[in-house]
Design an enzyme around this catalytic site. Structure first.
Site, PDB file in Angstrom:
ATOM      1  CG  HIS A  36      -2.161  -0.670   1.224  1.00 25.10           C
ATOM      2  ND1 HIS A  36      -2.670  -1.331   2.327  1.00 25.10           N
ATOM      3  CD2 HIS A  36      -3.082  -0.836   0.227  1.00 25.10           C
ATOM      4  CE1 HIS A  36      -3.845  -1.872   2.008  1.00 25.10           C
ATOM      5  NE2 HIS A  36      -4.114  -1.597   0.746  1.00 25.10           N
TER       6      HIS A  36
ATOM      7  CB  CYS B  56      -3.022   0.881   8.412  1.00 22.84           C
ATOM      8  SG  CYS B  56      -1.552   0.700   7.413  1.00 22.84           S
TER       9      CYS B  56
HETATM   10  N1  ARG Z   1      -4.117  -6.796   6.847  1.00 18.42           N
HETATM   11  C1  ARG Z   1      -4.500  -5.644   6.103  1.00 18.42           C
HETATM   12  C2  ARG Z   1      -4.433  -5.933   4.613  1.00 18.42           C
HETATM   13  O1  ARG Z   1      -3.549  -6.633   4.202  1.00 18.42           O
HETATM   14  C3  ARG Z   1      -3.616  -4.479   6.453  1.00 18.42           C
HETATM   15  C4  ARG Z   1      -4.052  -3.198   5.832  1.00 18.42           C
HETATM   16  C5  ARG Z   1      -3.106  -2.087   6.104  1.00 18.42           C
HETATM   17  N2  ARG Z   1      -3.652  -0.846   5.701  1.00 18.42           N
HETATM   18  C6  ARG Z   1      -2.984   0.131   5.085  1.00 18.42           C
HETATM   19  N3  ARG Z   1      -3.595   1.260   4.896  1.00 18.42           N
HETATM   20  N4  ARG Z   1      -1.760  -0.030   4.641  1.00 18.42           N
HETATM   21  O2  ARG Z   1      -5.257  -5.486   3.843  1.00 18.42           O
END
Ligand code: ARG
Length: 268
Positions: free
Chosen positions: A167, A261
């Site tokens: 991300h 996040c």
């Molecule tokens: N376990 C989540 C996923 O893999 C973590 C999300 C993290 N969020 C972020 N904005 N980077 O989707």
């Protein structure tokens, strides 16, 4: 200016599946510690003058706590996320319901579901008058066109190349309209050039401190709430006149997340 954030308590948070390289189902979450760490982030925002809204947790949706992924909200307009993985797709209706039931109170005027895969502020960070948007792992590049059209805002589209930084908010963070911090290795050459061109001040971090989720931070232009496992980065921020506020994030880290996040900014 106080900001308004959306957070979701960690009641049902755990590692129940693996959709990024950080997640291991045998590395379970310490529930009490997760709630404590979440509370610390929540209370920090309030202490520095921001407003925190909450989304009710839902059993069976362990990643709902990562509200950054719910949407991108600018000027009362909400682009709701379309999640890449089925494991997270059940979150959308709860996110949508929250925006609908709070629309009047908050001044939300329009809610649209993205047509292409798009994971909200996880992959699209707004600063000044520009959206910096990532694609390659979760969000798809055509979603960036949707953002530009819907918000009528310039989008700088950058490709993510390292699966550990899947991300945009794991490898890049705007600090103010002119300043940002990032991990160059997480982008292709064009992406690095685009970021360098846009920001006057750019702080680079190391793969080690990026892996400690130092970049997954929330800045209000002065205070930067961030992981306490990236001391060099915190020092760099201080040297540039920012006020880093460090906080433990070990339980979110197990899921590939940290401060940013678990936070969505609601701009109305
Ligand atoms: N376990 C989540 C996923 O893999 C973590 C999300 C993290 N969020 C972020 N904005 N980077 O989707």
């Amino acid at each position: 200016m106080p900001k308004r954030f959306l957070m979701c308590p960690t009641t049902y948070f755990d590692i129940e599946y693996e959709i990024n390289p950080w997640m291991h189902t045998d590395n379970r979450v310490d529930q009490a510690l997760a709630l404590h760490q979440w509370r610390q982030i929540h209370d920090t925002y309030e202490r520095i003058g921001h407003i925190v809204e909450t989304l009710d947790p839902v059993k069976g949706l362990p990643d709902l706590i990562f509200t950054a992924n719910a949407a991108l909200v600018i000027d009362g307009k909400v682009m709701l996320s379309r999640f890449r993985y089925p494991e997270r797709q059940g979150e959308t209706r709860y996110n949508q319901a929250w925006f609908e039931s709070n629309a009047k109170r908050l001044g939300i005027t329009e809610i649209r579901l993205a047509e292409h895969n798009f994971e909200g502020e996880g992959d699209a960070l707004f600063t000044g008058d520009t959206i910096i948007a990532g694609y390659g792992f979760r969000s798809e590049q055509p979603a960036h066109r949707e953002l530009a059209d819907f918000f009528n805002i310039k989008v700088i589209s950058v490709k993510l190349v390292d699966p550990y930084f899947y991300h945009l908010d794991t490898c890049f963070s705007p600090l103010s309209p002119e300043a940002a911090m990032f991990l160059p290795n997480a982008f292709d050459a064009e992406g690095v050039a685009a970021i360098k061109k846009h920001f006057k001040t750019l702080i680079e971090t190391t793969p080690r401190e990026a892996a400690a989720y130092g970049l997954n931070a929330v800045s209000d232009g002065h205070n930067v709430v961030m992981s306490n496992m990236a001391p060099t980065l915190a020092k760099q921020l201080k040297d540039h006149g920012f006020n880093p506020i460090t906080t433990p994030i070990t339980e979110f880290h197990k899921s590939g997340g940290a401060v940013r996040c678990v936070t969505l900014e609601i701009r109305t």
